[in-house]
Design a protein around this motif. Structure first.
Motif, PDB file in Angstrom:
ATOM      1  N   ARG A 109       0.831  -1.213   0.000  1.00  0.00           N
ATOM      2  CA  ARG A 109       0.000   0.000   0.000  1.00  0.00           C
ATOM      3  C   ARG A 109       0.863   1.261   0.000  1.00  0.00           C
ATOM      4  N   ASN A 110       1.796   1.336   0.939  1.00  0.00           N
ATOM      5  CA  ASN A 110       2.628   2.534   1.049  1.00  0.00           C
ATOM      6  C   ASN A 110       3.578   2.678  -0.137  1.00  0.00           C
ATOM      7  N   GLY A 111       4.061   1.535  -0.632  1.00  0.00           N
ATOM      8  CA  GLY A 111       4.966   1.576  -1.774  1.00  0.00           C
ATOM      9  C   GLY A 111       4.268   2.119  -3.006  1.00  0.00           C
ATOM     10  N   LEU A 112       3.051   1.646  -3.261  1.00  0.00           N
ATOM     11  CA  LEU A 112       2.313   2.123  -4.425  1.00  0.00           C
ATOM     12  C   LEU A 112       1.997   3.613  -4.286  1.00  0.00           C
ATOM     13  N   ALA A 113       1.578   4.033  -3.105  1.00  0.00           N
ATOM     14  CA  ALA A 113       1.265   5.445  -2.894  1.00  0.00           C
ATOM     15  C   ALA A 113       2.490   6.314  -3.146  1.00  0.00           C
ATOM     16  N   ARG A 114       3.644   5.865  -2.710  1.00  0.00           N
ATOM     17  CA  ARG A 114       4.876   6.629  -2.914  1.00  0.00           C
ATOM     18  C   ARG A 114       5.240   6.699  -4.395  1.00  0.00           C
ATOM     19  N   VAL A 115       5.122   5.588  -5.111  1.00  0.00           N
ATOM     20  CA  VAL A 115       5.432   5.581  -6.541  1.00  0.00           C
ATOM     21  C   VAL A 115       4.504   6.537  -7.280  1.00  0.00           C
ATOM     22  N   LEU A 116       3.239   6.544  -6.933  1.00  0.00           N
ATOM     23  CA  LEU A 116       2.300   7.456  -7.588  1.00  0.00           C
ATOM     24  C   LEU A 116       2.638   8.916  -7.300  1.00  0.00           C
ATOM     25  N   ASP A 117       3.084   9.204  -6.083  1.00  0.00           N
ATOM     26  CA  ASP A 117       3.491  10.579  -5.757  1.00  0.00           C
ATOM     27  C   ASP A 117       4.687  11.002  -6.602  1.00  0.00           C
ATOM     28  N   VAL A 118       5.677  10.117  -6.726  1.00  0.00           N
ATOM     29  CA  VAL A 118       6.859  10.437  -7.533  1.00  0.00           C
ATOM     30  C   VAL A 118       6.463  10.610  -8.997  1.00  0.00           C
ATOM     31  N   TRP A 119       5.601   9.727  -9.482  1.00  0.00           N
ATOM     32  CA  TRP A 119       5.149   9.823 -10.876  1.00  0.00           C
ATOM     33  C   TRP A 119       4.468  11.166 -11.121  1.00  0.00           C
ATOM     34  N   ARG A 120       3.621  11.575 -10.204  1.00  0.00           N
ATOM     35  CA  ARG A 120       2.913  12.855 -10.333  1.00  0.00           C
ATOM     36  C   ARG A 120       3.880  14.037 -10.302  1.00  0.00           C
ATOM     37  N   ASP A 121       4.818  14.016  -9.349  1.00  0.00           N
ATOM     38  CA  ASP A 121       5.670  15.171  -9.108  1.00  0.00           C
ATOM     39  C   ASP A 121       6.838  15.289 -10.086  1.00  0.00           C
ATOM     40  N   ARG A 122       7.326  14.151 -10.607  1.00  0.00           N
ATOM     41  CA  ARG A 122       8.542  14.189 -11.419  1.00  0.00           C
ATOM     42  C   ARG A 122       8.370  13.671 -12.847  1.00  0.00           C
ATOM     43  N   PHE A 123       7.312  12.941 -13.109  1.00  0.00           N
ATOM     44  CA  PHE A 123       7.170  12.309 -14.422  1.00  0.00           C
ATOM     45  C   PHE A 123       5.813  12.604 -15.090  1.00  0.00           C
ATOM     46  N   GLY A 124       5.134  13.662 -14.647  1.00  0.00           N
ATOM     47  CA  GLY A 124       3.901  14.075 -15.301  1.00  0.00           C
ATOM     48  C   GLY A 124       2.743  13.118 -15.157  1.00  0.00           C
ATOM     49  N   GLY A 125       2.667  12.420 -14.045  1.00  0.00           N
ATOM     50  CA  GLY A 125       1.631  11.419 -13.861  1.00  0.00           C
ATOM     51  C   GLY A 125       0.212  11.954 -13.970  1.00  0.00           C
ATOM     52  N   ALA A 126      -0.002  13.199 -13.568  1.00  0.00           N
ATOM     53  CA  ALA A 126      -1.355  13.752 -13.572  1.00  0.00           C
ATOM     54  C   ALA A 126      -1.945  13.869 -14.975  1.00  0.00           C
ATOM     55  N   GLU A 127      -1.113  13.706 -15.996  1.00  0.00           N
ATOM     56  CA  GLU A 127      -1.592  13.756 -17.381  1.00  0.00           C
ATOM     57  C   GLU A 127      -1.737  12.373 -18.001  1.00  0.00           C
ATOM     58  N   ASP A 128      -1.624  11.337 -17.188  1.00  0.00           N
ATOM     59  CA  ASP A 128      -1.647   9.969 -17.717  1.00  0.00           C
ATOM     60  C   ASP A 128      -2.833   9.189 -17.157  1.00  0.00           C
ATOM     61  N   PRO A 129      -3.684   8.638 -18.024  1.00  0.00           N
ATOM     62  CA  PRO A 129      -4.845   7.868 -17.543  1.00  0.00           C
ATOM     63  C   PRO A 129      -4.474   6.685 -16.655  1.00  0.00           C
ATOM     64  N   LEU A 130      -3.327   6.038 -16.887  1.00  0.00           N
ATOM     65  CA  LEU A 130      -2.935   4.915 -16.025  1.00  0.00           C
ATOM     66  C   LEU A 130      -2.668   5.392 -14.604  1.00  0.00           C
TER      67      LEU A 130
END
Length: 211
Positions: free
Chosen positions: A11-32
């Motif tokens: 749970r915590n690992g996935l939440a952290r990966v999603l935070d990094v994706w959002r903050d550093r890799f433009g995750g908020a623009e990706d449907p996945l």
């Protein structure tokens, strides 16, 4: 590792990966990104699912919510998902990987439900590798698990992979580790590209053969 600790790492690992994706890799623009974020919100009582839904960009909202409804409908009839709600979240990622790699055992229902670009999947794992401690914890969690899906996830979290994780490399890894039985001709080609990644060793070659 006991079940409670395993669930916490997942749970915590996935939440952290999603935070990094959002903050550093433009995750908020990706449907996945939103597919995983919304699924995590569904099963984690500490997250307000309605608040997460409101954060989806307007340009993506219709697509993301349609996908979310399809994923929910799929897991409504999957028995193993009753064991731990987190299996629905990680199952979303695993199924998306299998569909992108065109694994032989993928069903038509899965093909229709888990349609995400291979490059989006690769970006998820690049985000994971950005936090080596988290990626390593997830690798150690998945690598003892015997299922093919867990083995491919463990391999992709392995921080010692000596290759940049782009879409095609992720597909190659999933094609080799996500199928069973002797390697097909197509998989043998994928296998050849993995020899320098640190994932392929003599034991693995002995178990699967080379075509």
């Amino acid at each position: 590792m006991n079940a409670a600790h395993t669930s916490e790492v997942l749970r915590n690992g996935l939440a952290r990966v999603l935070d990094v994706w959002r903050d550093r890799f433009g995750g908020a623009e990706d449907p996945l990104f939103w597919a995983l974020k919304l699924k995590l919100a569904d099963v984690d009582l500490t997250i307000d699912a309605h608040d997460v839904a409101k954060q989806v960009p307007a340009a993506l909202s219709a697509e993301v919510m349609k996908s979310h409804r399809a994923v929910n409908a799929y897991f409504d009839n999957v028995r193993y998902a009753l064991l731990d709600p987190l299996t629905k979240v990680w199952g979303t990622l695993a199924n998306a990987l299998r569909v992108a790699a065109n694994i032989d055992s993928v069903t038509e229902r899965q093909r229709q439900t888990f349609v995400f670009p291979a490059e989006s999947l690769a970006t998820f794992f690049r985000a994971a590798h950005h936090d080596i401690k988290v990626a390593d914890a997830l690798w150690h969690t998945f690598k003892p698990m015997p299922s093919a899906d867990c083995q491919m996830l463990g391999a992709l979290f392995n921080v010692h992979i000596d290759v940049r994780l782009d879409g095609q490399t992720v597909v190659n890894i999933v094609r080799v580790l996500g199928n069973e039985g002797p390697l097909t001709g197509e998989e043998s080609e994928a296998f050849a590209t993995l020899k320098n990644t640190g994932l392929v060793n003599a034991a693995f070659r002995g178990l699967r053969g080379q075509g």
